[in-house]
Write a protein that holds these residues in place. Structure first.
Motif: not given
Length: 786
Positions: A357, A589, A591-592, A621, A623, A627-631
């Motif tokens: 992480s 990070f 954005t999606t 969003q 984040l 986990q380093g991602r958009v959940v």
């Protein structure tokens, strides 16, 4: 979900007539001037025939008086009230059912309404509404004043002396029946006529709708001075509903059923969201394809009964709706997704940081390699040459052993005095935040800063200092009482869009549109860390300290940058131009949807893995930095790009329920303020009384979590109770648009900043105090996502 219990065929179209249905009966026109009343418990039995009108029956409505079911029907000749129990007994005895005539030759009655007690009936004819006694023929009063024909009228359920009428002139009026006068008249609401209205007793609101699908929700206080709470477009809500069906999980709240020409809709009045859409095209087995008029009533066993007439055919259908079935299906889908590996979102971490992480990143500082001297050891006394001179110590043999000598404590009295002086100095800061206090409403102080716009405001964690970022690229540091000259900090080349204190209050940061960020040690006139424009490719849209001051969060373009940093406190007057502090990029990070970030928020007062960011595509969003991602992502959260996001971060001086920290606010131009819950992943309430058409006005939540303050373009601040969509106070005394609002974390105090560079302070007055929610479930929110 929806089923057709029975279908009736009439002798003519009933699409533009008022049809009636209640929990036990439904009634239909028959042979133009007769009525047929059906018992809903025994639909297979012969209906009750009601005769007495000589002209076409134009409207009908059910009511209750002393637990007896009443029916009122109207035509151009008579207005008749029927007691259903008496009529049924007469029919069983072989007699003709009879009613009581309460009005004669009133004209073409288009709408009837019973009062909640059943003692009065309102009959709408032309531009006039006549109030009739429901027990005998007596016209109690006649009210007129609309410029167009009336379309509907309703009695206030908690005050029968109040009547609301709507008209084709696109306005509504509130009448006081005691004085027979208008106590409130609305502005022109729409380009289309108003067709229906209703009072909602639970939230004390008045709702009206027009023929073009627009819905207006007004607060209805005791003084009857209505305020617009929300305006909704049924077509836009339906489109948003189709895109976000998977998020529609909500327990029972302030709901309203709406009958339209193409179907039936369930609306959440708190959030102005569509919860359920039942369109006729999705149910081809129904006899109705387009509706002309509706009568909606609660039934039994969780059912809701609807009597609906067809728009183009002489058909009337009785529909039974079970809204609980749709909610159960959605809840089961959510439970299945969670059990298959999904996790509920919360600002509180449920697990420690992962091995890979970014939160585990550490800043390693290399110590300079210094050459050791010959004969030097890590411990002990340095070795020295042995000489025979009394003044030179050899190898430490003649040195006396080190001992800690006892010294009596002689300044005990002075220490106690210093502690007492410290208590007097901090004053109210030592006391807890009064969670039962009223909202700030009284103007206390006003200060003209400069002619520059106030772009950002923030209190320090102890409430003693205020950072004020200005449009002239400077930052002012004030004491919380706004006395004395402020400390002025310069160095940016553009407006300072963000300022923020660290949790330890040893540093604070400032970010500007010139793509620079500076970290300032408290009390220093020069920054210790500078992120220059060669490190950031886009203007900074948000910056703050994160993870208990371990990181710097910087939103730049479509990316969120996570920086590790170390502030060097050493001073060197010769090399002070050289940055001795360390900054290292720990994560980046995107954005999606590769959209630019417009607002950013994260909690720094405790360890949290969640960062909230808003995009230019109107999305929110979530984040998970661990986990380093958009959940999670909520598209089309507003109709415009979100310019402000404010979490319920609480305060070190106030205690809240842990679940309340999952609430956060967003604001967008022309789209009001929305309250969101991370647990249910949807909007739970909406606030729209303030004016926000072009400027990015801030919104803030009080440390106790009970009040919301929003800037406005009408030179006011609107103070809301978080549990109600109507505002508590409207704070005046501002000279221009209020752009920035901030609550003091230590005491009930609100700070405001305006477009013309003025600061204002508001504190609670002597008004009534709202009791805190003892359960901690703000706004009636569920304690779990299901």
């Amino acid at each position: 979900m929806i089923a057709e219990k029975c279908t009736f065929t009439c002798d003519r179209l009933a699409s533009h007539r008022q049809v009636a249905c209640c929990q036990t009966h439904c009634v239909l026109p028959h042979r133009r001037n007769e009525l047929r009343c059906y018992s809903l418990e025994h639909l297979d039995q012969e209906p009750l025939s009601l005769t007495g009108h000589h002209r076409d029956v134009s409207s009908m409505v059910f009511g209750r008086r002393d637990a007896q079911v009443l029916l009122c029907s109207a035509s151009a000749d008579y207005v008749i009230v029927w007691n259903m129990d008496v009529c049924q007994r007469r029919a069983d005895d072989g007699l003709i059912a009879a009613g009581t005539v309460i009005g004669t030759l009133l004209g073409d009655v288009v709408y009837l309404a019973f009062s909640s007690s059943g003692e009065r009936v309102a009959a709408c004819t032309g531009t006039t509404v006549t109030i009739l006694n429901s027990q005998r023929e007596q016209a109690m009063c006649t009210l007129s004043g609309h410029l167009g024909p009336l379309t509907a009228a309703e009695f206030c359920p908690w005050d029968e002396e109040i009547l609301a009428t709507i008209s084709e002139d696109r306005t509504f009026k509130v009448w006081d029946l005691k004085t027979e006068s208008v106590c409130y008249q609305s502005f022109v609401l729409s380009a289309s006529p108003l067709l229906s209205c209703i009072f909602v007793e639970k939230s004390r609101q008045f709702i009206t709708g027009s023929s073009d699908g627009q819905i207006w929700c007004f607060s209805f206080p005791n003084d009857h001075n209505c305020h617009l709470v929300a305006k909704m477009d049924n077509a836009k809500m339906h489109k948003r509903y189709l895109r976000q069906q998977e998020t529609l999980t909500r327990q029972k709240g302030n709901m309203l059923w709406i009958g339209s020409s193409d179907g039936l809709y369930l609306l959440d009045l708190d959030s102005s969201d569509l919860l359920i859409a039942l369109c006729f095209r999705d149910y081809p087995e129904l006899s109705i394809a387009m509706a002309g008029s509706w009568s909606i009533s609660s039934g039994w066993e969780g059912q809701m009964l609807c009597l609906v007439s067809s728009l183009f055919t002489p058909t009337v259908s009785l529909l039974a709706v079970r809204p609980a079935d749709a909610k159960d299906d959605l809840s089961q889908c959510l439970e299945k997704s969670l059990s298959s590996g999904g996790q509920g979102i919360s600002v509180f971490p449920s697990s420690p940081p992962l091995l890979g992480s970014p939160l585990n990143a550490d800043l390693r500082r290399k110590e300079p390699n210094r050459p050791k001297r010959k004969g030097q050891h890590r411990g002990g006394v340095k070795e020295q040459p042995l000489v025979f001179q009394s003044k030179v110590k050899s190898s430490g043999y003649s040195s006396s052993p080190r001992r800690t000598m006892f010294s009596p404590k002689t300044n005990a009295e002075n220490t106690s005095r210093s502690k007492e002086t410290h208590r007097r100095k901090v004053g109210y800061i030592l006391r807890d935040y009064p969670i039962d206090s009223s909202a700030p409403s009284v103007h206390q102080q006003q200060l003209s800063v400069t002619n520059a716009t106030v772009c950002s405001l923030q209190y320090s964690g102890d409430g003693k200092q205020i950072l004020c970022g200005l449009g002239d690229s400077s930052v002012f540091l004030y004491k919380s009482n706004l006395t004395g000259s402020p400390a002025v900090y310069t160095g940016h080349d553009s407006a300072v869009s963000s300022v923020g204190w660290s949790h330890c209050r040893q540093w604070w940061l400032s970010a500007s549109k010139d793509r620079t960020l500076r970290v300032w040690p408290s009390g220093s006139s020069e920054p210790a860390i500078t992120l220059s424009e060669d490190m950031l490719s886009h203007p900074i849209s948000g910056a703050q300290f994160y993870y208990l001051d371990k990181f710097l969060l910087v939103a730049c373009g479509d990316s969120l940058h996570l920086y590790l940093y170390h502030v060097d406190h050493t001073h060197d007057d010769i090399k002070r131009y050289k940055q001795r502090s360390i900054v290292k990029l720990a994560g980046r990070f995107k954005t999606t949807s590769a959209t630019d970030i417009t607002a950013l928020s994260a909690i720094n007062d405790f360890f949290s893995h969640v960062v909230l960011q808003c995009g230019a595509d109107r999305s929110i969003q979530v984040l998970d930095v661990n986990q380093g991602r958009v959940v999670s992502e909520w598209p089309d959260a507003h109709s415009r790009a979100i310019h402000c996001i404010a979490q319920n971060k609480g305060s070190a001086f106030a205690s809240q329920s842990p679940d309340s920290h999952n609430l956060f606010l967003t604001s967008a131009v022309t789209d009001g303020v929305k309250l969101w819950d991370l647990r249910t992943r949807r909007c739970v309430r909406r606030y729209e009384n303030h004016l926000n058409r072009c400027h990015a006005c801030d919104v803030a939540m009080s440390p106790c979590g009970r009040f919301i303050a929003s800037g406005s373009e009408d030179n006011c601040v609107y103070m809301y109770d978080i549990r109600s969509s109507k505002y508590l106070h409207k704070l005046h005394r501002h000279s221009d648009t209020v752009l920035r609002v901030a609550f003091n974390p230590a005491t009930p105090e609100l700070l405001t900043g305006t477009l013309d560079g003025r600061l204002g302070v508001f504190r609670p007055g002597g008004g009534p105090r709202l009791s805190p929610d003892p359960s901690g479930a703000q706004c009636g929110l569920p304690t779990s996502p299901l």
